[in-house]
Each structure stands twice: as C-alpha cells, then as structure tokens.
Design a protein around this motif. Sequence first.
Motif, PDB file in Angstrom:
ATOM      1  N   MET A  33       0.851  -1.189   0.000  1.00 39.05           N
ATOM      2  CA  MET A  33       0.000   0.000   0.000  1.00 39.05           C
ATOM      3  C   MET A  33       0.889   1.242   0.000  1.00 39.05           C
ATOM      4  SD  MET A  33      -2.995  -1.458   0.166  1.00 39.05           S
ATOM      5  CE  MET A  33      -4.153  -0.194   0.607  1.00 39.05           C
ATOM      6  N   LEU A  34       0.549   2.225  -0.816  1.00 34.26           N
ATOM      7  CA  LEU A  34       1.260   3.499  -0.853  1.00 34.26           C
ATOM      8  C   LEU A  34       0.214   4.596  -0.857  1.00 34.26           C
ATOM      9  CD1 LEU A  34       3.933   5.087  -1.190  1.00 34.26           C
ATOM     10  CD2 LEU A  34       3.555   4.952  -3.652  1.00 34.26           C
ATOM     11  N   ASN A  35       0.233   5.444   0.152  1.00 37.86           N
ATOM     12  CA  ASN A  35      -0.756   6.520   0.279  1.00 37.86           C
ATOM     13  C   ASN A  35      -2.183   5.995   0.134  1.00 37.86           C
ATOM     14  OD1 ASN A  35       1.260   8.392   0.669  1.00 37.86           O
ATOM     15  ND2 ASN A  35       1.361   8.962  -1.485  1.00 37.86           N
ATOM     16  N   LYS A  36      -2.480   4.925   0.842  1.00 36.58           N
ATOM     17  CA  LYS A  36      -3.801   4.300   0.885  1.00 36.58           C
ATOM     18  C   LYS A  36      -4.236   3.674  -0.438  1.00 36.58           C
ATOM     19  CE  LYS A  36      -5.460   7.247   4.599  1.00 36.58           C
ATOM     20  NZ  LYS A  36      -6.516   8.137   5.050  1.00 36.58           N
ATOM     21  N   GLN A  37      -3.305   3.518  -1.373  1.00 32.26           N
ATOM     22  CA  GLN A  37      -3.593   2.875  -2.656  1.00 32.26           C
ATOM     23  C   GLN A  37      -2.818   1.564  -2.736  1.00 32.26           C
ATOM     24  OE1 GLN A  37      -5.501   4.076  -5.295  1.00 32.26           O
ATOM     25  NE2 GLN A  37      -6.167   5.803  -4.068  1.00 32.26           N
ATOM     26  N   GLN A  38      -3.528   0.481  -3.117  1.00 34.79           N
ATOM     27  CA  GLN A  38      -2.825  -0.784  -3.302  1.00 34.79           C
ATOM     28  C   GLN A  38      -2.087  -0.749  -4.625  1.00 34.79           C
ATOM     29  OE1 GLN A  38      -5.044  -4.378  -2.635  1.00 34.79           O
ATOM     30  NE2 GLN A  38      -3.517  -5.634  -3.662  1.00 34.79           N
TER      31      GLN A  38
END
Length: 192
Positions: A33-38
């Motif tokens: 996950m990066l900045n709430k994005q998978q």
Amino acid sequence: MKFRKLILLTAALTLAGGSAIYADSVTQKVKIMLNKQQLDDDGALMDGKAYVGVRFLGDVVQGMVSWDDSEKKVTIYKPNVHMFLLSGSKPFGSVPKQKSTSFQVFAQIDNLQTSISGFKVTIADPYGDETWIDGRTSQDSDFPTDKDNFWFTSAETTYEFKYSGKYTIRFWMKPADNSPMQVVSEKTIIAK
C-alpha cells in the motif's frame, strides 16, 4: 513398457505438483500500500520478512535503479527534484477542464549522486496518455555540467486539459550507464 513410462510420468508430475504447493505455502503474497492505494505488484513474505522487487521499489521511491552484474550489486539513486508550474507569472495546480493553458515547468535538482545522460519532462492525462514537454541530452550545449545541483526551466507549453481529473507532470532521468529513462519526481494538476 508403456505402463512403466506411465508410472514414472505420474510420479514426476506428483512430485512437481507437491513442490509447487510446498513453495506456495513457504512464500506468501504481501499487498503493498502506498498513500492508501494498493500497488499493482505484490511482495513476498518468506521467513517472516517481506520482499519486493528492486525495480518496483525504485519506481515507488522515484529513484534511478542501477545494476552492477560484476559485483552483483543494486544501487538506487534518489535525487531531490522539486517542480513547480507557472502560467505567466502565477503558480498553479488546478485548471478549468476543456481549456488550453500555457505554462512552464521549473525544476530544481540537487543531491544527484550519479552521472546522467539525459532528462525529460512529460505530462500524462487522467487516462495515462503521455505528452513530451521538454528535455535535454548530454549532446545538447545547454546540458547541465554540474550534475549534482542544477535548475531547469522548460520551454513554454500550451496544453489542452480535455478531461476532468488528475494530470501528472513527470520529471525523468536517464542514467549514464544506458539504463532506460526513469521517473524521479511527479507533480499533479487537477482539471475540473
């Protein structure tokens, strides 16, 4: 004779399938996950440690990945690249959709710890279509000679923001070792 070959083939396939099942139970996929994005790539969990591909990691941190085969060594170079956008003399980060806007990209680069042979600036629309804005190669007379710290101002560009959504300005660098261009910084423009 045919029966013997059939038994050997069955045993080989059973062992191969069992090995694949065992390997799958030893390594587990890990969501990243990066900045709430998978992210699209998954990592792997082995012996309680999470692993991720180096090229993928370079893309995530927006660094240049270099591989030295003789030393079996991977190096990631992460320069500081700060961009801002000016339309006329005013900075901006949002525009009305379906309107053409003239602007320039200003970039300040420092902490560049490796030699580069080129760089470019692009813009991508919300659907991923990328357009070249400006760039330089080591063959250009105005290519920065002090590669640790330099400024770059793009030519003025007129671009039509056709769709609502996020447009991404990307600053790319090409390492001198003939690796491909790699993204080292991004800036977002919102069209509404």
